[in-house]
Structures are given as C-alpha cells and as structure tokens.
Scaffold this motif. Structure first.
Motif, PDB file in Angstrom:
ATOM      1  N   ASN A   1      38.934 -34.338  12.329  1.00  0.00           N
ATOM      2  CA  ASN A   1      38.917 -32.879  12.388  1.00  0.00           C
ATOM      3  C   ASN A   1      37.820 -32.429  13.355  1.00  0.00           C
ATOM      4  OD1 ASN A   1      39.090 -30.164  12.037  1.00  0.00           O
ATOM      5  ND2 ASN A   1      38.874 -30.205   9.817  1.00  0.00           N
ATOM      6  N   TYR A   2      38.196 -32.217  14.601  1.00  0.00           N
ATOM      7  CA  TYR A   2      37.223 -31.796  15.615  1.00  0.00           C
ATOM      8  C   TYR A   2      37.116 -30.281  15.709  1.00  0.00           C
ATOM      9  CZ  TYR A   2      41.275 -30.902  18.608  1.00  0.00           C
ATOM     10  OH  TYR A   2      42.452 -30.422  19.121  1.00  0.00           O
ATOM     11  N   GLU A   3      38.002 -29.560  15.044  1.00  0.00           N
ATOM     12  CA  GLU A   3      38.021 -28.106  15.165  1.00  0.00           C
ATOM     13  C   GLU A   3      37.125 -27.399  14.159  1.00  0.00           C
ATOM     14  OE1 GLU A   3      42.284 -27.899  14.761  1.00  0.00           O
ATOM     15  OE2 GLU A   3      42.490 -27.435  16.890  1.00  0.00           O
ATOM     16  N   THR A   4      36.477 -28.135  13.270  1.00  0.00           N
ATOM     17  CA  THR A   4      35.646 -27.529  12.228  1.00  0.00           C
ATOM     18  C   THR A   4      34.300 -27.052  12.738  1.00  0.00           C
ATOM     19  OG1 THR A   4      34.647 -29.639  11.657  1.00  0.00           O
ATOM     20  CG2 THR A   4      36.635 -28.983  10.426  1.00  0.00           C
ATOM     21  N   GLY A   5      33.917 -27.498  13.897  1.00  0.00           N
ATOM     22  CA  GLY A   5      32.599 -27.156  14.398  1.00  0.00           C
ATOM     23  C   GLY A   5      31.559 -28.203  14.076  1.00  0.00           C
ATOM     24  N   LYS A   6      31.946 -29.316  13.431  1.00  0.00           N
ATOM     25  CA  LYS A   6      31.029 -30.421  13.127  1.00  0.00           C
ATOM     26  C   LYS A   6      31.357 -31.598  14.035  1.00  0.00           C
ATOM     27  CE  LYS A   6      29.211 -28.535   9.388  1.00  0.00           C
ATOM     28  NZ  LYS A   6      27.868 -28.060   9.335  1.00  0.00           N
ATOM     29  N   MET A   7      30.342 -32.106  14.722  1.00  0.00           N
ATOM     30  CA  MET A   7      30.565 -33.196  15.665  1.00  0.00           C
ATOM     31  C   MET A   7      29.315 -34.058  15.729  1.00  0.00           C
ATOM     32  SD  MET A   7      32.679 -34.683  17.700  1.00  0.00           S
ATOM     33  CE  MET A   7      34.056 -33.528  17.756  1.00  0.00           C
ATOM     34  N   TYR A   8      29.502 -35.348  15.964  1.00  0.00           N
ATOM     35  CA  TYR A   8      28.396 -36.256  16.246  1.00  0.00           C
ATOM     36  C   TYR A   8      28.813 -37.151  17.408  1.00  0.00           C
ATOM     37  CZ  TYR A   8      31.020 -39.366  13.062  1.00  0.00           C
ATOM     38  OH  TYR A   8      32.001 -40.096  12.437  1.00  0.00           O
ATOM     39  N   CYS A   9      27.877 -37.879  17.982  1.00  0.00           N
ATOM     40  CA  CYS A   9      28.128 -38.552  19.263  1.00  0.00           C
ATOM     41  C   CYS A   9      29.333 -39.477  19.240  1.00  0.00           C
ATOM     42  CB  CYS A   9      26.882 -39.287  19.752  1.00  0.00           C
ATOM     43  SG  CYS A   9      26.365 -40.719  18.769  1.00  0.00           S
ATOM     44  N   SER A  10      29.401 -40.382  18.280  1.00  0.00           N
ATOM     45  CA  SER A  10      30.511 -41.335  18.297  1.00  0.00           C
ATOM     46  C   SER A  10      31.810 -40.704  17.821  1.00  0.00           C
ATOM     47  CB  SER A  10      30.178 -42.598  17.501  1.00  0.00           C
ATOM     48  OG  SER A  10      29.595 -42.292  16.272  1.00  0.00           O
ATOM     49  N   LYS A  11      31.753 -39.637  17.038  1.00  0.00           N
ATOM     50  CA  LYS A  11      32.974 -38.909  16.680  1.00  0.00           C
ATOM     51  C   LYS A  11      33.566 -38.271  17.936  1.00  0.00           C
ATOM     52  CE  LYS A  11      34.755 -35.031  13.919  1.00  0.00           C
ATOM     53  NZ  LYS A  11      34.428 -34.014  12.907  1.00  0.00           N
ATOM     54  N   LEU A  12      32.724 -37.735  18.807  1.00  0.00           N
ATOM     55  CA  LEU A  12      33.202 -37.140  20.054  1.00  0.00           C
ATOM     56  C   LEU A  12      33.946 -38.180  20.888  1.00  0.00           C
ATOM     57  CD1 LEU A  12      31.201 -34.692  22.256  1.00  0.00           C
ATOM     58  CD2 LEU A  12      32.701 -36.374  23.255  1.00  0.00           C
ATOM     59  N   VAL A  13      33.368 -39.371  21.016  1.00  0.00           N
ATOM     60  CA  VAL A  13      34.008 -40.440  21.785  1.00  0.00           C
ATOM     61  C   VAL A  13      35.293 -40.896  21.089  1.00  0.00           C
ATOM     62  CG1 VAL A  13      33.755 -42.808  22.641  1.00  0.00           C
ATOM     63  CG2 VAL A  13      31.852 -41.189  22.854  1.00  0.00           C
TER      64      VAL A  13
ATOM     65  N   LYS B   1      35.419 -41.541   6.344  1.00  0.00           N
ATOM     66  CA  LYS B   1      35.735 -42.445   7.436  1.00  0.00           C
ATOM     67  C   LYS B   1      34.954 -41.929   8.635  1.00  0.00           C
ATOM     68  CE  LYS B   1      39.764 -44.477   9.669  1.00  0.00           C
ATOM     69  NZ  LYS B   1      41.236 -44.444   9.725  1.00  0.00           N
ATOM     70  N   ILE B   2      34.149 -42.793   9.223  1.00  0.00           N
ATOM     71  CA  ILE B   2      33.318 -42.398  10.362  1.00  0.00           C
ATOM     72  C   ILE B   2      33.503 -43.394  11.501  1.00  0.00           C
ATOM     73  CG2 ILE B   2      31.584 -41.277   8.899  1.00  0.00           C
ATOM     74  CD1 ILE B   2      29.787 -43.789   9.512  1.00  0.00           C
ATOM     75  N   SER B   3      32.922 -43.090  12.606  1.00  0.00           N
ATOM     76  CA  SER B   3      32.863 -44.012  13.728  1.00  0.00           C
ATOM     77  C   SER B   3      31.416 -44.063  14.195  1.00  0.00           C
ATOM     78  CB  SER B   3      33.775 -43.548  14.862  1.00  0.00           C
ATOM     79  OG  SER B   3      33.774 -44.499  15.897  1.00  0.00           O
ATOM     80  N   THR B   4      30.855 -45.254  14.244  1.00  0.00           N
ATOM     81  CA  THR B   4      29.473 -45.427  14.691  1.00  0.00           C
ATOM     82  C   THR B   4      29.476 -45.894  16.152  1.00  0.00           C
ATOM     83  OG1 THR B   4      29.355 -47.761  14.073  1.00  0.00           O
ATOM     84  CG2 THR B   4      28.796 -46.123  12.355  1.00  0.00           C
ATOM     85  N   PRO B   5      28.331 -45.803  16.813  1.00  0.00           N
ATOM     86  CA  PRO B   5      28.280 -46.334  18.176  1.00  0.00           C
ATOM     87  C   PRO B   5      28.714 -47.801  18.263  1.00  0.00           C
ATOM     88  CG  PRO B   5      26.416 -44.907  17.828  1.00  0.00           C
ATOM     89  CD  PRO B   5      27.100 -45.065  16.477  1.00  0.00           C
TER      90      PRO B   5
END
Length: 192
Positions: A135-147, A172-176
């Motif tokens: 969910n990128y439209e919520t306004g919450k983002m972190y570096c590896s989520k962007l990638v 569920k996340i994505s780390t560098p």
C-alpha cells in the motif's frame, strides 16, 4: 643497418606486448579493484545500498537510480521521497561501503526506475513510516518499501520480503538485505 633492424624489432616486440595487453584488458572482468567511482555509470533501476551506520539506522539504506546521476530515496523519520545525486549519496556514506546492485533484465529495471520517479513526483509529501508493504498510497513509505514497490508495480518483479512485528502487528516488509539478495540482483560495484 643494424641500428635500423634493432629499432624495428624493438618496435614490433613492443607492439606485440601492447596488443596482448589490449586483448587481456578486453577480457578482464570488471570488479571493484579495477573500476573507480569516476568510471562507474549507473543505470536506471540500479539499487544503491549503504550498510549499517549511524545515519542508516539498524538495517542499512537503499535508493533506486532513475538516471546515471540521480537516485530516489527516503531516508528516515521526518523525511519524504526525494531525488538526490549519486555523488551526494556517496558523500553521506561515512565509513560505510556503498554497493550497487543491478537487476538482470534492464528493461524491467528501467520500468522500476520510471515508477520510482513518478512516485516521487506524485507522492512527494509521503511520510517515513511502516504499514502494508503493497500500500504505497497511504502516505507511509520507507527506503526498501519504495524500491520494492518500484519493482512490484513498475516492472511486475517480486523481490524478497520478510516479516516483522511493528506496533503489535506482524507486517510483511522488505529490508535492504531482502532487496539486494533477491533473485536477479547482482553486485556490480562497490565503493569502500
């Protein structure tokens, strides 16, 4: 005559050595030992990874190249998605190494870069934070989520993920390191 013959033979010998070195150089694998920062050229979709340091919190930091000179990133609390020059990224590294990873399909990597560029333009007010990975439209983002989202939505590529407990919920996340260890990613450059 002897002098002319000696000079001619020296010239031929030097030419043979020189042309042999050219062939060797053409076959030589590009590694961090024989490439310097000035000669490295980023491609759209390249992933720039900075390992753990005081300015990358606990897990490192990633950004995505949108051109040969520009990255899109979000650094940490209080930050928003923004562009930065590759040189500025290198300059911020402190004692950390910067590693560059490249996806095997350059067409898909370019599509991911385009998605990241458009995301930065359309969601420049997004805040650093954690929520659903997709969910990128919520306004919450972190570096590896962007990638991750750039490759997921822009190129239909599924990069590695992990699970973490955040605020009492398992997300569920994505780390560098998930990004850089994903299938199709290869290390192409290191700056120590």
């Amino acid at each position: 005559m002897r002098r002319y013959l000696s000079l001619t033979l020296s010239f031929i010998f030097a030419f043979i050595l020189w042309s042999g070195n050219l062939a060797f150089a053409a076959e030589k694998e590009v590694t961090q030992e024989n490439v310097n920062a000035a000669s490295f050229t980023a491609k759209p979709g390249d992933i720039f990874y900075m390992n753990k340091s005081s300015n990358t919190y606990f897990v490192g930091h990633v950004a995505i190249a949108i051109s040969s000179t520009t990255l899109v990133e979000i650094i940490g609390p209080g930050d928003h998605p923004h562009t930065t020059s590759i040189q500025d990224f290198y300059n911020r590294r402190g004692n950390s190494a910067v590693k560059v990873y490249r996806y095997s399909d350059s067409s898909k990597a370019a599509k991911a870069a385009t998605w990241a560029k458009n995301y930065q333009i359309n969601y420049s007010d997004a805040e650093y934070g954690f929520d659903s990975l997709l969910n990128y439209e919520t306004g919450k983002m972190y570096c590896s989520k962007l990638v991750y989202c750039a490759y997921y939505y822009g190129a239909d590529v599924r990069l590695n993920t992990s699970y973490a407990s955040i605020g009492g919920a398992t997300l569920k996340i994505s780390t560098p390191s998930d990004i850089t260890s994903s299938s199709g990613m290869s290390l192409v450059y290191t700056l120590n």
